[in-house]
Design an enzyme around this catalytic site. Sequence first.
Site, mmCIF file in Angstrom:
data_model
loop_
_atom_site.group_PDB
_atom_site.id
_atom_site.type_symbol
_atom_site.label_atom_id
_atom_site.label_comp_id
_atom_site.label_asym_id
_atom_site.label_seq_id
_atom_site.Cartn_x
_atom_site.Cartn_y
_atom_site.Cartn_z
ATOM 1 N N TYR A 101 21.924 -9.736 20.827
ATOM 2 C CA TYR A 101 23.569 -9.784 20.971
ATOM 3 C C TYR A 101 23.954 -11.220 21.020
ATOM 4 O O TYR A 101 23.513 -12.139 21.661
ATOM 5 C CB TYR A 101 23.933 -9.112 22.420
ATOM 6 C CG TYR A 101 25.299 -9.057 22.623
ATOM 7 C CD1 TYR A 101 26.288 -8.188 22.248
ATOM 8 C CD2 TYR A 101 25.788 -10.107 23.211
ATOM 9 C CE1 TYR A 101 27.543 -8.232 22.514
ATOM 10 C CE2 TYR A 101 27.306 -10.524 23.321
ATOM 11 C CZ TYR A 101 28.226 -9.353 23.122
ATOM 12 O OH TYR A 101 29.412 -9.629 23.335
ATOM 13 N N GLU A 195 31.941 -11.487 17.579
ATOM 14 C CA GLU A 195 30.821 -10.696 18.201
ATOM 15 C C GLU A 195 29.721 -10.259 17.427
ATOM 16 O O GLU A 195 30.391 -9.179 16.271
ATOM 17 C CB GLU A 195 31.366 -9.685 19.366
ATOM 18 C CG GLU A 195 30.295 -8.702 19.991
ATOM 19 C CD GLU A 195 30.878 -7.825 20.926
ATOM 20 O OE1 GLU A 195 31.352 -6.782 20.401
ATOM 21 O OE2 GLU A 195 30.449 -7.943 21.930
#
Length: 405
Positions: A101, A195
């Site tokens: 992530y 993101e």
Amino acid sequence: MDLYEYQGKRLFAEAGIPVARSRLATSIAEAREVAREIGLPLVVKAQVLSGGRGKAGGVRMAADEMQLVAAARDILEMAIQGRRVAALLVEEAVAIERELYLAVTLDRHRRCPLLLFSTRGGMDIEEVAREEPQALLSAPIDPLTGVRDDQVERVVDAATAGVEGGDARALGESLTEVVRRVWELYRSKDATLVEINPLVVCASGQVLALDAKVSLDDNALYRHSGMEEWRGVEDERERRAAEAGVKYVSLDGDVGVLGNGAGLVMSTLDLIAGAGGRPANFCDVGGGARAQQVVAALAVVLSDTRVRAVLVNIFGGLTRGDEVARGLLDGLAAAGATLPVVVRLDGNQAEQGRALIAAAELANVAAAADVDDAVERVVAAVNGGVAVPGPAAHGGSAGPPGGLA
Ligand code: GDP
Ligand code: MN
């Protein structure tokens, strides 16, 4: 402005952040074309401005043509968290080794961008933050100097823990590049969020952004040519509605709803659902709406091509029935709309409004006796192809029946 995954990935590609080969498709035929171009296996991904697509069935692997067609058909018809799927991103399937992530987001509290990284990618990151905060690395970024070397090192260290020599070096180098480029994209596009979840390490050792969630600062859009065009169609409808001072919400059926007051609109939606119909959207014109606002609201409702019939439910207090009727007639004329429209007018100046509608003698517009009658007619119009106009109370029938399938 939130971008669709495919838009985010275009920015990634321009910024040198590695992505898998993909193309946008809006039909099954287009999805098959992508298969000819890129080859199978492919991943079919719902393009919709909401997270959790994977869990909702909006991300499907297709090993062969049959699976591709089935996935494309199913996903094109889906709504995820109440939002209709706009298109498909058909992407080369990759063999995933690990899911990481990576994000840069705006920390409004600390008033600076924040670099976020975790080796627990592919999961809901809020969940990771809650249940395993030590697995989420966060570092404030000085907007003037950008991401520092030691911050990149912390990310690399976390990602390469337990990885052997040469592999660790290769991963460290590609990750360093990606972190720097994500920051540069965030900075140069005036983003509030970039993101990547998951950022995957492939079996080949390559690092790829498998998902893209990008939000841009609306107030800075003027600084970036071409970005305005990326405003979603839904955003555009909401913007137009807000401009006219009415509230617009998109749902996933085929009946357009126009009403005044949140309570009235909500109960109308319930009645439609109860009668077996499905609202496509609603516009709440609020109290005291003038004809011009009704025109604008109608334009927004009708701009949704899923709308096959419209229910107008107005209980006039501050809102005058004659104003609404004038707005409706003008709006319908402006849109050249011939789809069935059922109108329930009650309260202030309702009689005058109904008279105006009757006088217009439009074959597709009917005045209903009451709410139940209106709902019944509009649902019949979309579900059964039953003619809408017919005798109605209050002398509101407009024009001959028929032609309203
Ligand atoms: P989200 O659920 O809306 O965040 O959608 P994502 O784009 O993140 O996809 C959800 C999950 O699908 C990812 O975490 C992956 O595990 C999986 N996925 C997506 N693309 C691929 C792919 O090309 N290959 C494989 N094996 N899995 C994929
Ligand atoms: Mn994701």
